[in-house]
Design a protein around this motif. Structure first.
Motif, PDB file in Angstrom:
ATOM      1  N   GLY A   1       0.829  -1.206   0.000  1.00 36.28           N
ATOM      2  CA  GLY A   1       0.000   0.000   0.000  1.00 36.28           C
ATOM      3  C   GLY A   1       0.858   1.248   0.000  1.00 36.28           C
ATOM      4  N   ARG A   2       0.589   2.128  -0.947  1.00 32.55           N
ATOM      5  CA  ARG A   2       1.422   3.327  -1.085  1.00 32.55           C
ATOM      6  C   ARG A   2       1.248   4.292   0.071  1.00 32.55           C
ATOM      7  NH1 ARG A   2      -2.871   3.234  -3.916  1.00 32.55           N
ATOM      8  NH2 ARG A   2      -4.255   5.025  -4.124  1.00 32.55           N
ATOM      9  N   LYS A   3       0.122   4.238   0.776  1.00 29.21           N
ATOM     10  CA  LYS A   3      -0.113   5.135   1.915  1.00 29.21           C
ATOM     11  C   LYS A   3       0.164   4.443   3.245  1.00 29.21           C
ATOM     12  CE  LYS A   3      -3.642   7.790  -0.525  1.00 29.21           C
ATOM     13  NZ  LYS A   3      -5.051   8.158  -0.585  1.00 29.21           N
ATOM     14  N   THR A   4      -0.250   3.168   3.350  1.00 30.55           N
ATOM     15  CA  THR A   4      -0.153   2.455   4.622  1.00 30.55           C
ATOM     16  C   THR A   4       1.124   1.646   4.760  1.00 30.55           C
ATOM     17  OG1 THR A   4      -1.221   0.458   3.787  1.00 30.55           O
ATOM     18  CG2 THR A   4      -2.663   2.187   4.685  1.00 30.55           C
ATOM     19  N   GLY A   5       1.709   1.230   3.632  1.00 29.09           N
ATOM     20  CA  GLY A   5       2.867   0.349   3.687  1.00 29.09           C
ATOM     21  C   GLY A   5       2.484  -1.093   3.983  1.00 29.09           C
ATOM     22  N   ARG A   6       1.196  -1.372   4.056  1.00 32.54           N
ATOM     23  CA  ARG A   6       0.711  -2.719   4.370  1.00 32.54           C
ATOM     24  C   ARG A   6       0.492  -3.522   3.086  1.00 32.54           C
ATOM     25  NH1 ARG A   6      -4.303  -1.506   8.021  1.00 32.54           N
ATOM     26  NH2 ARG A   6      -4.750  -3.643   7.394  1.00 32.54           N
ATOM     27  N   PRO A   7       0.611  -4.854   3.176  1.00 35.57           N
ATOM     28  CA  PRO A   7       0.362  -5.695   2.004  1.00 35.57           C
ATOM     29  C   PRO A   7      -1.099  -5.596   1.567  1.00 35.57           C
ATOM     30  CG  PRO A   7       1.320  -6.985   3.804  1.00 35.57           C
ATOM     31  CD  PRO A   7       1.015  -5.628   4.347  1.00 35.57           C
ATOM     32  N   ARG A   8      -1.306  -5.513   0.264  1.00 34.75           N
ATOM     33  CA  ARG A   8      -2.644  -5.454  -0.335  1.00 34.75           C
ATOM     34  C   ARG A   8      -2.751  -6.571  -1.361  1.00 34.75           C
ATOM     35  NH1 ARG A   8      -4.978  -2.868   3.496  1.00 34.75           N
ATOM     36  NH2 ARG A   8      -4.294  -0.714   3.757  1.00 34.75           N
ATOM     37  N   ARG A   9      -3.724  -7.437  -1.175  1.00 33.23           N
ATOM     38  CA  ARG A   9      -3.871  -8.600  -2.060  1.00 33.23           C
ATOM     39  C   ARG A   9      -5.109  -8.461  -2.930  1.00 33.23           C
ATOM     40  NH1 ARG A   9      -2.023 -13.474   2.031  1.00 33.23           N
ATOM     41  NH2 ARG A   9       0.155 -12.814   2.093  1.00 33.23           N
ATOM     42  N   THR A  10      -4.882  -8.621  -4.229  1.00 39.26           N
ATOM     43  CA  THR A  10      -5.941  -8.467  -5.218  1.00 39.26           C
ATOM     44  C   THR A  10      -6.061  -9.739  -6.043  1.00 39.26           C
ATOM     45  OG1 THR A  10      -5.419  -6.113  -5.367  1.00 39.26           O
ATOM     46  CG2 THR A  10      -6.728  -7.067  -7.159  1.00 39.26           C
ATOM     47  N   PRO A  11      -7.239 -10.369  -6.056  1.00 30.79           N
ATOM     48  CA  PRO A  11      -7.444 -11.520  -6.943  1.00 30.79           C
ATOM     49  C   PRO A  11      -7.474 -11.048  -8.395  1.00 30.79           C
ATOM     50  CG  PRO A  11      -9.196 -11.365  -5.283  1.00 30.79           C
ATOM     51  CD  PRO A  11      -8.406 -10.101  -5.221  1.00 30.79           C
ATOM     52  N   LEU A  12      -6.856 -11.808  -9.259  1.00 27.57           N
ATOM     53  CA  LEU A  12      -6.874 -11.464 -10.677  1.00 27.57           C
ATOM     54  C   LEU A  12      -6.607 -12.697 -11.503  1.00 27.57           C
ATOM     55  CD1 LEU A  12      -3.603 -11.404 -11.220  1.00 27.57           C
ATOM     56  CD2 LEU A  12      -3.817  -9.063 -10.478  1.00 27.57           C
ATOM     57  N   GLY A  13      -6.731 -12.541 -12.792  1.00 28.51           N
ATOM     58  CA  GLY A  13      -6.425 -13.616 -13.718  1.00 28.51           C
ATOM     59  C   GLY A  13      -5.276 -13.185 -14.596  1.00 28.51           C
ATOM     60  N   GLY A  14      -4.534 -14.113 -15.066  1.00 29.70           N
ATOM     61  CA  GLY A  14      -3.413 -13.825 -15.930  1.00 29.70           C
ATOM     62  C   GLY A  14      -2.763 -15.120 -16.346  1.00 29.70           C
ATOM     63  N   LYS A  15      -1.546 -15.027 -16.840  1.00 27.02           N
ATOM     64  CA  LYS A  15      -0.875 -16.218 -17.338  1.00 27.02           C
ATOM     65  C   LYS A  15       0.626 -16.091 -17.150  1.00 27.02           C
ATOM     66  CE  LYS A  15      -0.493 -18.998 -21.524  1.00 27.02           C
ATOM     67  NZ  LYS A  15      -0.903 -19.083 -22.932  1.00 27.02           N
ATOM     68  N   ARG A  16       1.214 -17.173 -16.680  1.00 27.62           N
ATOM     69  CA  ARG A  16       2.673 -17.229 -16.571  1.00 27.62           C
ATOM     70  C   ARG A  16       3.230 -17.666 -17.920  1.00 27.62           C
ATOM     71  NH1 ARG A  16       6.388 -19.765 -11.821  1.00 27.62           N
ATOM     72  NH2 ARG A  16       8.364 -19.139 -12.754  1.00 27.62           N
ATOM     73  N   VAL A  17       4.241 -16.936 -18.377  1.00 23.92           N
ATOM     74  CA  VAL A  17       4.946 -17.272 -19.611  1.00 23.92           C
ATOM     75  C   VAL A  17       6.426 -17.262 -19.258  1.00 23.92           C
ATOM     76  CG1 VAL A  17       5.388 -16.615 -22.006  1.00 23.92           C
ATOM     77  CG2 VAL A  17       3.149 -16.145 -20.993  1.00 23.92           C
ATOM     78  N   GLY A  18       6.999 -18.431 -19.047  1.00 25.39           N
ATOM     79  CA  GLY A  18       8.386 -18.514 -18.600  1.00 25.39           C
ATOM     80  C   GLY A  18       8.524 -17.883 -17.229  1.00 25.39           C
ATOM     81  N   ASN A  19       9.396 -16.894 -17.113  1.00 25.85           N
ATOM     82  CA  ASN A  19       9.602 -16.199 -15.836  1.00 25.85           C
ATOM     83  C   ASN A  19       8.852 -14.882 -15.783  1.00 25.85           C
ATOM     84  OD1 ASN A  19      11.209 -18.143 -14.618  1.00 25.85           O
ATOM     85  ND2 ASN A  19      13.055 -17.361 -15.592  1.00 25.85           N
ATOM     86  N   GLU A  20       7.802 -14.774 -16.592  1.00 26.38           N
ATOM     87  CA  GLU A  20       6.964 -13.571 -16.582  1.00 26.38           C
ATOM     88  C   GLU A  20       5.526 -13.969 -16.275  1.00 26.38           C
ATOM     89  OE1 GLU A  20       9.344 -11.205 -20.136  1.00 26.38           O
ATOM     90  OE2 GLU A  20       7.400 -12.108 -20.563  1.00 26.38           O
ATOM     91  N   PHE A  21       4.817 -13.057 -15.618  1.00 26.05           N
ATOM     92  CA  PHE A  21       3.386 -13.223 -15.394  1.00 26.05           C
ATOM     93  C   PHE A  21       2.709 -12.004 -15.997  1.00 26.05           C
ATOM     94  CE2 PHE A  21      -0.488 -12.451 -12.931  1.00 26.05           C
ATOM     95  CZ  PHE A  21      -1.142 -13.647 -13.172  1.00 26.05           C
ATOM     96  N   TRP A  22       1.764 -12.238 -16.906  1.00 26.32           N
ATOM     97  CA  TRP A  22       1.064 -11.162 -17.611  1.00 26.32           C
ATOM     98  C   TRP A  22      -0.394 -11.101 -17.179  1.00 26.32           C
ATOM     99  CZ3 TRP A  22       2.872  -7.660 -21.198  1.00 26.32           C
ATOM    100  CH2 TRP A  22       4.176  -7.855 -21.653  1.00 26.32           C
ATOM    101  N   PHE A  23      -0.911  -9.896 -17.031  1.00 26.09           N
ATOM    102  CA  PHE A  23      -2.337  -9.690 -16.783  1.00 26.09           C
ATOM    103  C   PHE A  23      -2.730  -8.316 -17.293  1.00 26.09           C
ATOM    104  CE2 PHE A  23      -0.212  -8.109 -13.032  1.00 26.09           C
ATOM    105  CZ  PHE A  23      -0.968  -7.041 -12.585  1.00 26.09           C
ATOM    106  N   VAL A  24      -4.026  -8.050 -17.322  1.00 25.32           N
ATOM    107  CA  VAL A  24      -4.534  -6.773 -17.814  1.00 25.32           C
ATOM    108  C   VAL A  24      -5.397  -6.139 -16.729  1.00 25.32           C
ATOM    109  CG1 VAL A  24      -5.961  -5.629 -19.558  1.00 25.32           C
ATOM    110  CG2 VAL A  24      -4.460  -7.515 -20.227  1.00 25.32           C
ATOM    111  N   SER A  25      -5.087  -4.895 -16.397  1.00 25.18           N
ATOM    112  CA  SER A  25      -5.889  -4.124 -15.445  1.00 25.18           C
ATOM    113  C   SER A  25      -7.081  -3.537 -16.183  1.00 25.18           C
ATOM    114  CB  SER A  25      -5.042  -2.997 -14.850  1.00 25.18           C
ATOM    115  OG  SER A  25      -5.860  -2.094 -14.133  1.00 25.18           O
ATOM    116  N   GLU A  26      -8.276  -3.741 -15.628  1.00 27.24           N
ATOM    117  CA  GLU A  26      -9.473  -3.251 -16.318  1.00 27.24           C
ATOM    118  C   GLU A  26      -9.672  -1.748 -16.193  1.00 27.24           C
ATOM    119  OE1 GLU A  26     -12.869  -5.354 -14.664  1.00 27.24           O
ATOM    120  OE2 GLU A  26     -11.760  -5.461 -12.792  1.00 27.24           O
TER     121      GLU A  26
END
Length: 128
Positions: free
Chosen positions: A34-59
């Motif tokens: 979190g940019r204000k709190t410094g606390r971890p923020r977890r967001t469920p999302l979908g995407g795909k791992r391609v080798g050592n990269e993980f790709w997703f699209v923010s809506e």
């Protein structure tokens, strides 16, 4: 109209969908700081791992809270198949998000295409 759709979708995700999805042990999660709190923020999302990269699209592109967090601190973690991976996130405005969605799992991509108002591709370089 897009502003109303954005608000309705955001409220539904924040209050209903995301809390339920975070409980699922094999749901893909993005953890930012979190940019204000410094606390971890977890967001469920979908995407795909391609080798050592993980790709997703923010809506909602740079209006998404997790994108704002990435801009403040690109060090992230991604939970894939129940296992956490460290990485560095990169906003990819030059990438075609529609084409990217076609290469990602279709269930999540359908929701992003349907409700998204400002698509933005994001790549996470995984370090482990």
């Amino acid at each position: 109209m897009a502003d109303v759709r954005n608000r309705v979708t955001t409220v539904f995700q924040k209050r209903v969908a995301n809390p339920l999805m975070r409980l699922m042990p094999f749901q893909t999660l993005l953890e930012t700081t979190g940019r204000k709190t410094g606390r971890p923020r977890r967001t469920p999302l979908g995407g795909k791992r391609v080798g050592n990269e993980f790709w997703f699209v923010s809506e909602f592109g740079e209006k998404s809270q997790y994108v704002r967090n990435i801009k403040a601190d690109p060090a992230v973690r991604v939970r894939l198949n129940g296992r956490w991976h460290n990485g560095t996130a990169h906003l990819m405005p030059g990438d075609d998000p529609q084409a990217r969605l076609r290469s990602l799992p279709q269930f999540n991509s359908f929701g992003v295409r349907t409700f998204g108002t400002n698509l933005l591709s994001i790549r996470v370089d995984l370090t482990d």
